[in-house]
Design a protein around this motif. Sequence first.
Motif, PDB file in Angstrom:
ATOM      1  N   TYR A 115       0.867  -1.182   0.000  1.00  0.00           N
ATOM      2  CA  TYR A 115       0.000   0.000   0.000  1.00  0.00           C
ATOM      3  C   TYR A 115       0.899   1.227   0.000  1.00  0.00           C
ATOM      4  CZ  TYR A 115      -2.892  -3.556   2.314  1.00  0.00           C
ATOM      5  OH  TYR A 115      -3.536  -4.708   2.661  1.00  0.00           O
TER       6      TYR A 115
ATOM      7  N   ARG B 134      -7.824  -2.027   5.513  1.00  0.00           N
ATOM      8  CA  ARG B 134      -6.837  -2.688   4.652  1.00  0.00           C
ATOM      9  C   ARG B 134      -5.633  -3.240   5.400  1.00  0.00           C
ATOM     10  NH1 ARG B 134      -5.024   1.123   0.343  1.00  0.00           N
ATOM     11  NH2 ARG B 134      -5.109   2.580   2.065  1.00  0.00           N
TER      12      ARG B 134
ATOM     13  N   GLU C 249      -5.586  -6.680   3.605  1.00  0.00           N
ATOM     14  CA  GLU C 249      -6.518  -6.990   2.523  1.00  0.00           C
ATOM     15  C   GLU C 249      -6.080  -6.269   1.266  1.00  0.00           C
ATOM     16  OE1 GLU C 249     -10.668  -6.539   3.338  1.00  0.00           O
ATOM     17  OE2 GLU C 249     -10.447  -7.214   5.401  1.00  0.00           O
ATOM     18  N   SER C 250      -6.200  -6.965   0.168  1.00  0.00           N
ATOM     19  CA  SER C 250      -5.872  -6.396  -1.126  1.00  0.00           C
ATOM     20  C   SER C 250      -7.075  -6.546  -2.040  1.00  0.00           C
ATOM     21  CB  SER C 250      -4.665  -7.118  -1.727  1.00  0.00           C
ATOM     22  OG  SER C 250      -4.346  -6.575  -2.977  1.00  0.00           O
TER      23      SER C 250
ATOM     24  N   GLU D 116      -9.930 -10.747  -4.470  1.00  0.00           N
ATOM     25  CA  GLU D 116      -9.738 -10.175  -3.144  1.00  0.00           C
ATOM     26  C   GLU D 116      -8.836 -11.102  -2.345  1.00  0.00           C
ATOM     27  OE1 GLU D 116     -12.537  -9.627   0.705  1.00  0.00           O
ATOM     28  OE2 GLU D 116     -13.309  -8.769  -1.150  1.00  0.00           O
TER      29      GLU D 116
ATOM     30  N   LYS E  88      -7.271 -11.718   1.462  1.00  0.00           N
ATOM     31  CA  LYS E  88      -7.255 -11.411   2.890  1.00  0.00           C
ATOM     32  C   LYS E  88      -6.167 -12.255   3.508  1.00  0.00           C
ATOM     33  CE  LYS E  88     -12.073 -10.164   3.302  1.00  0.00           C
ATOM     34  NZ  LYS E  88     -13.303 -10.311   4.083  1.00  0.00           N
TER      35      LYS E  88
END
Length: 129
Positions: free
Chosen positions: A34, A67, A87-88, A96, A98
Amino acid sequence: MKNTLKIKREYWPEITNEPHFIVELIYEGCNISYDDIYFSDLNNIIDKLDTLEKNRKGSVKLDGGHRFVAILEATATGGITIHFQAESFPPIFPGELKLKGYFIVEGEYTPIICGDLIKLFKEGKEFHI
């Protein structure tokens, strides 16, 4: 591949005076990163990290929203366990992702980890484990 967590501090002065954090997580073959995680109440986090390091009791939550969250929790042996949840969402990952996991830190390294996180928040020094 080694499990790693890296966190860097950056600023977007044209948007806000609050620092944002770049988080890169590699865990058991999964990569999540991120460039815009915000942790609220950094002074409170710094105080709690200092207390955790000195007393070796309790926990500290690094809450980056839905996230990314990391919780440093003292163990009975004087070490800490760093639990995390990440999370992405698309388009970074096709679907998704997790991811929940942890890093175990032995007691003799607790001051280093807590100190490095404090330096991240105060001075902007990169944190990695």
